[in-house]
Write an enzyme that holds these catalytic residues in place. Structure first.
Site, mmCIF file in Angstrom:
data_model
loop_
_atom_site.group_PDB
_atom_site.id
_atom_site.type_symbol
_atom_site.label_atom_id
_atom_site.label_comp_id
_atom_site.label_asym_id
_atom_site.label_seq_id
_atom_site.Cartn_x
_atom_site.Cartn_y
_atom_site.Cartn_z
ATOM 1 N N SER A 138 0.871 -1.164 0.000
ATOM 2 C CA SER A 138 0.000 0.000 0.000
ATOM 3 C C SER A 138 0.912 1.219 0.000
ATOM 4 O O SER A 138 2.084 1.132 0.381
ATOM 5 C CB SER A 138 -0.887 -0.002 1.254
ATOM 6 O OG SER A 138 -1.455 1.270 1.474
ATOM 7 N N SER A 316 32.007 44.134 2.087
ATOM 8 C CA SER A 316 31.086 45.260 1.965
ATOM 9 C C SER A 316 31.176 45.882 0.583
ATOM 10 O O SER A 316 32.244 45.886 -0.044
ATOM 11 C CB SER A 316 31.403 46.322 3.033
ATOM 12 O OG SER A 316 30.624 47.486 2.839
ATOM 13 N N SER A 317 30.051 46.403 0.134
ATOM 14 C CA SER A 317 30.022 47.122 -1.143
ATOM 15 C C SER A 317 30.329 48.602 -0.957
ATOM 16 O O SER A 317 30.498 49.320 -1.933
ATOM 17 C CB SER A 317 28.639 46.965 -1.794
ATOM 18 O OG SER A 317 27.641 47.525 -0.935
ATOM 19 N N LYS A 322 36.753 45.934 4.365
ATOM 20 C CA LYS A 322 36.032 45.186 5.393
ATOM 21 C C LYS A 322 35.886 43.724 4.965
ATOM 22 O O LYS A 322 35.527 43.430 3.827
ATOM 23 C CB LYS A 322 34.654 45.812 5.607
ATOM 24 C CG LYS A 322 33.851 45.241 6.772
ATOM 25 C CD LYS A 322 32.610 46.123 7.003
ATOM 26 C CE LYS A 322 31.816 45.648 8.208
ATOM 27 N NZ LYS A 322 31.025 44.453 7.889
#
Length: 458
Positions: A138, A316-317, A322
């Protein structure tokens, strides 16, 4: 297009489709509920293994001819090896309690078995989805069995990644065994210890979590096959129940047993909940380590600055230079997602009604997602973070020597009251307690380092 029929009517499917009406209805009814079955390779193999075992058990009790069983087994072998996966279009998290999933496999295996036998449409040995591929089964025993065994199949790769993390942590412990640091409680200086002890403790934590998860995984090798719909075994050929566990073990290549009490095996989902909980604990252990590394690696100008993490990408942009602790943060996010999936498993496990749990598809998707996240994340955390990190020994000792953690080395000789007075003076004069101790002739810098090293018990 060609037409296929079921008890509800007729549907159109692609001319080359191996699946039939049940699959087509399931795909349409549950469209958009997440990835289709083919997105879960271990489950695909597990269902193929279950159907292959059932065919062999039915052959052994004379319910299937050798030719039929061989053809079904051959079709299952092809699925195990990755063939025809484009035919599995039902979403795993479908809402029929697994029936659409089970029928997707039954229909594809039956169609492929008939192709293998090259039988005419009216041939007496022609295989059908319900009467032959699903014989003795089943949805209620086949699907949860396959979910369990899919987790077992997926386990070795996950465990390999966890062992990689444990080994790297142990190696880092040996590398830093003599580096003194400030042990911190409640984020305040407490007592001296070494970085070797820190990383050794981390390795032990992950090892224990892995051991408990492995115990839970081993419990999934007990399956409800043979119970058919509710545990009575009604609908299975005579003798099938005695054959199926051996056939499963042969099909998968490891020992599989059937539940001692079939009614318990059919209705209970505690095995899934236990596995999920231990995966959650493993993820949480790694997240705790990751969180510590984020704090300890906070930059030296404004933070603790004792650990230097590998710089895997700019942080970081806008803030030039960083570098962020991206791998520890990724590990923390993996843990968050794993814990969210664990809640799904927990809710679904307790929501079962009467003789079965209808929500195994949701548990399956959650469990497979947990395992995929940890399988990918643990070796990344080990290789891109732990293996390459460095400890700034001078900064770590400076933080220790300036902290109130050194006060504990004087307690036995001077008593709590005297030491508390020294600590208060150091705080009032904004000077390191070690400097006050040297000024009062208690011990010089070299003696302080030796006493601190001894105090670690390393």
């Amino acid at each position: 297009m060609r037409q296929v029929s079921d008890s509800l009517g007729t549907l159109d499917v692609p001319e080359t489709a191996l699946y039939g009406a049940n699959t087509a209805r399931g795909a349409e009814n549950f469209r958009g509920l997440g990835p289709a079955l083919a997105a879960y390779p271990y489950f695909m193999r597990a269902m193929a293994g279950v159907k292959r075992a059932a065919a062999r058990a039915n052959q052994r009790v004379g319910a299937l001819s050798e030719r039929q069983a061989d053809a079904i087994a051959a079709a299952c072998d092809e699925l195990w090896d990755g063939a025809h996966w484009d035919q599995f279009i039902v979403p795993l998290a479908e809402g029929s309690g697994g029936t659409s999933t089970n029928m997707n496999f039954n229909e594809v295996i039956a169609a492929r078995a008939n192709q293998i036998m090259a039988l005419a449409p009216d041939a007496p040995e022609r295989v059908t989805a319900n009467d032959h591929v699903n014989l003795g089964q089943s949805t209620n025993d086949a699907v949860p069995s396959a979910i369990k065994l899919a987790c077992v199949l997926a386990w070795p790769v996950l465990a390999e990644g966890a062992h990689r993390l444990i080994n790297v942590l142990e190696a880092k412990g040996r590398e830093t065994s003599d580096i003194l640091r400030t042990g911190r409680t409640c984020m305040q200086a407490a007592q001296p210890m070494t970085y070797g002890q820190l990383f050794g403790g981390y390795a032990s934590l992950v090892s224990r979590a892995l051991h408990e998860a492995e115990r839970a995984m081993q419990g999934l090798c007990v399956v409800p096959m043979g119970g058919t719909a509710i545990g009575t075994g009604l609908g299975a050929p005579e003798g099938y129940g005695a054959e199926i566990s051996g056939a499963l073990s042969e099909s998968f290549g490891f020992t599989i047993s059937c539940a001692g009490n079939a009614f318990d095996g059919m209705q209970a989902a505690d095995g899934f909940a236990r596995m999920s909980a231990e995966l959650r604990n493993l993820a949480a252990a790694c997240a705790k380590i990751a969180a510590d590394l984020v704090i300890l690696s906070s930059d030296g100008a404004s933070g603790i600055g004792e650990i230097l993490l590998p710089a895997v990408q700019p942080g970081s942009s806008i803030m030039a230079g960083k570098v962020n602790p991206v791998m520890p943060m990724a590990m923390q996010q993996i843990s968050m997602m794993v814990q969210g999936q664990d809640l799904t498993v927990s809710l679904a496990a307790q929501a079962g009604q009467m003789e079965i749990n209808h929500f195994e598809p949701a548990m399956a998707q959650a469990l497979f997602t947990q395992m995929e996240l940890l399988t990918a994340g643990l070796p990344l955390f080990a290789g891109k973070c732990i293996a390459g990190l460095k400890v700034d020994e001078d900064r770590s000792y400076e933080n220790l020597a300036k902290s109130f953690a050194v006060s504990t080395v004087f307690l036995r000789e001077l008593g709590y009251g005297k030491v508390a007075g020294l600590a208060k003076r150091a705080q009032t004069e904004a000077r390191p307690l070690s400097e006050i101790a040297a000024e009062e002739g208690l011990l010089d810098a070299a003696q302080l380092r030796a006493v601190l090293q001894d105090a670690t018990g390393a």
